[in-house]
Design a protein around this motif. Structure first.
Motif, short mmCIF file in Angstrom:
data_model
loop_
_atom_site.label_atom_id
_atom_site.label_comp_id
_atom_site.label_asym_id
_atom_site.label_seq_id
_atom_site.Cartn_x
_atom_site.Cartn_y
_atom_site.Cartn_z
N LYS A 64 39.01 28.87 31.03
CA LYS A 64 37.72 29.07 31.68
C LYS A 64 37.91 29.77 33.03
O LYS A 64 37.18 30.71 33.37
N ILE A 65 38.90 29.32 33.80
CA ILE A 65 39.18 29.93 35.10
C ILE A 65 39.68 31.36 34.93
O ILE A 65 39.29 32.27 35.66
N ALA A 66 40.53 31.57 33.92
CA ALA A 66 41.09 32.90 33.67
C ALA A 66 39.98 33.90 33.36
O ALA A 66 39.97 35.02 33.91
N PHE A 67 39.04 33.53 32.51
CA PHE A 67 37.98 34.46 32.15
C PHE A 67 37.02 34.69 33.31
O PHE A 67 36.46 35.79 33.46
N GLU A 68 36.82 33.68 34.14
CA GLU A 68 35.99 33.86 35.33
C GLU A 68 36.64 34.87 36.27
O GLU A 68 35.96 35.71 36.87
N ARG A 69 37.96 34.80 36.41
CA ARG A 69 38.68 35.75 37.26
C ARG A 69 38.59 37.17 36.70
O ARG A 69 38.40 38.14 37.44
N VAL A 70 38.74 37.30 35.39
CA VAL A 70 38.66 38.62 34.75
C VAL A 70 37.28 39.22 34.97
O VAL A 70 37.15 40.41 35.31
N ALA A 71 36.24 38.41 34.78
CA ALA A 71 34.87 38.91 34.94
C ALA A 71 34.61 39.32 36.38
O ALA A 71 33.96 40.34 36.64
N MET A 72 35.13 38.54 37.33
CA MET A 72 34.93 38.85 38.75
C MET A 72 35.60 40.17 39.12
O MET A 72 35.02 41.02 39.81
N ARG A 73 36.83 40.36 38.63
CA ARG A 73 37.55 41.60 38.94
C ARG A 73 36.89 42.81 38.30
O ARG A 73 36.81 43.89 38.89
N ALA A 74 36.39 42.64 37.06
CA ALA A 74 35.71 43.74 36.37
C ALA A 74 34.45 44.14 37.14
O ALA A 74 34.14 45.33 37.27
N GLU A 75 33.74 43.14 37.65
CA GLU A 75 32.53 43.42 38.42
C GLU A 75 32.86 44.14 39.71
O GLU A 75 32.19 45.10 40.11
N GLU A 76 33.94 43.69 40.38
CA GLU A 76 34.35 44.33 41.63
C GLU A 76 34.77 45.78 41.42
O GLU A 76 34.51 46.65 42.25
N ASP A 77 35.41 46.03 40.27
CA ASP A 77 35.90 47.38 39.97
C ASP A 77 34.86 48.25 39.27
O ASP A 77 35.10 49.43 39.01
N GLY A 78 33.72 47.66 38.95
CA GLY A 78 32.68 48.41 38.26
C GLY A 78 33.03 48.75 36.83
O GLY A 78 32.56 49.77 36.29
N LEU A 79 33.85 47.91 36.19
CA LEU A 79 34.28 48.18 34.82
C LEU A 79 33.44 47.40 33.82
O LEU A 79 33.16 46.22 34.03
N MET A 80 33.05 48.06 32.76
CA MET A 80 32.30 47.40 31.69
C MET A 80 33.06 47.63 30.38
O MET A 80 32.70 48.47 29.55
N VAL A 81 34.15 46.89 30.22
CA VAL A 81 35.01 47.04 29.05
C VAL A 81 34.63 45.98 28.02
O VAL A 81 34.65 44.78 28.32
#
Length: 219
Positions: free
Chosen positions: A140-157
């Motif tokens: 759960k924590i891992a996916f929250e971190r991934v989502a946060m980083r994707a949002e910061e980088d503007g990535l929609m993968v």
């Protein structure tokens, strides 16, 4: 200095790629030739299989077929990249290796141990890692971190074949990796990945130096 083969394992989003890059730089500073690779992938043939699997094109065939494809990619990876570099004196760092097949397709998706064992014998051809670093984190924590980083980088993968699985599935996967580490204490080291990247880098370096004392002498 003897060439070493180090693999990094763990669930999705635990930071394997980042820490492999950092370890590669640390080893390079010690004058060690290092090759960084990944699974599935690392060679043109294996990368083609990676794309096929992660796009979900063989999902309907079942986990057994996935395990066979991963083994085919691993066989080419070992023969074409890992073995030649180790024989040439370079250290090899791999983002995933055979433990991922056992954890994902075996312990999580139910492929029998007999098939997983046979595929390992075929694909590894005696090239087992000298050290496996398992980065452990609550999914759960891992996916929250991934989502946060994707949002910061503007990535929609879009999520790949495994990222789209349920949280319960990923928790079962985590248990699978921990079981593998418990059954292979001489090779596997479990590290808490839910910490600052610098602190995790230091912890990994401490493990590597302790495992391979020649690094201390080289320093």
């Amino acid at each position: 200095m003897t060439a070493r083969f180090i693999t990094f394992e763990g669930g999705e989003g635990v930071g394997k790629s980042t820490q492999i890059k950092r370890l590669m730089h640390s080893l390079s500073r010690e004058g060690i030739e290092v090759v960084r690779t990944r699974e599935p992938g690392g060679t043109p043939k294996a990368e083609a299989i990676r794309s096929f699997i992660l796009q979900g094109k063989c999902e309907e065939w079942g986990a057994g077929a996935e395990a066979v494809l991963f083994a085919a990619a691993r066989f080419d990876h070992v023969e074409s990249l890992i073995a030649p570099n180790l024989d040439g004196g370079s250290w090899v760092l791999s983002d995933r290796f055979h433990d991922s097949t056992r954890a994902y397709q075996g312990l999580t998706d139910g492929v029998p141990d007999k098939l997983i064992d046979a595929l390992e014998v075929l694909a590894l051809n005696g090239r087992s890692p000298d050290l496996t670093v398992l980065l452990d984190m609550d999914p759960k924590i891992a996916f929250e971190r991934v989502a946060m980083r994707a949002e910061e980088d503007g990535l929609m993968v879009p999520p790949d074949r495994f990222e789209k699985e349920t949280l319960d599935w990923h928790r079962k996967l985590r248990d699978g990796f921990l079981s593998i580490a418990k059954n292979n204490p001489d090779r596997c080291i479990v590290l808490d990945a839910n910490r600052d990247e610098d602190a995790l880098e230091d912890a990994i370096w401490e493990v590597v130096v302790k495992r391979f004392p020649e690094l201390q002498r080289a320093s």
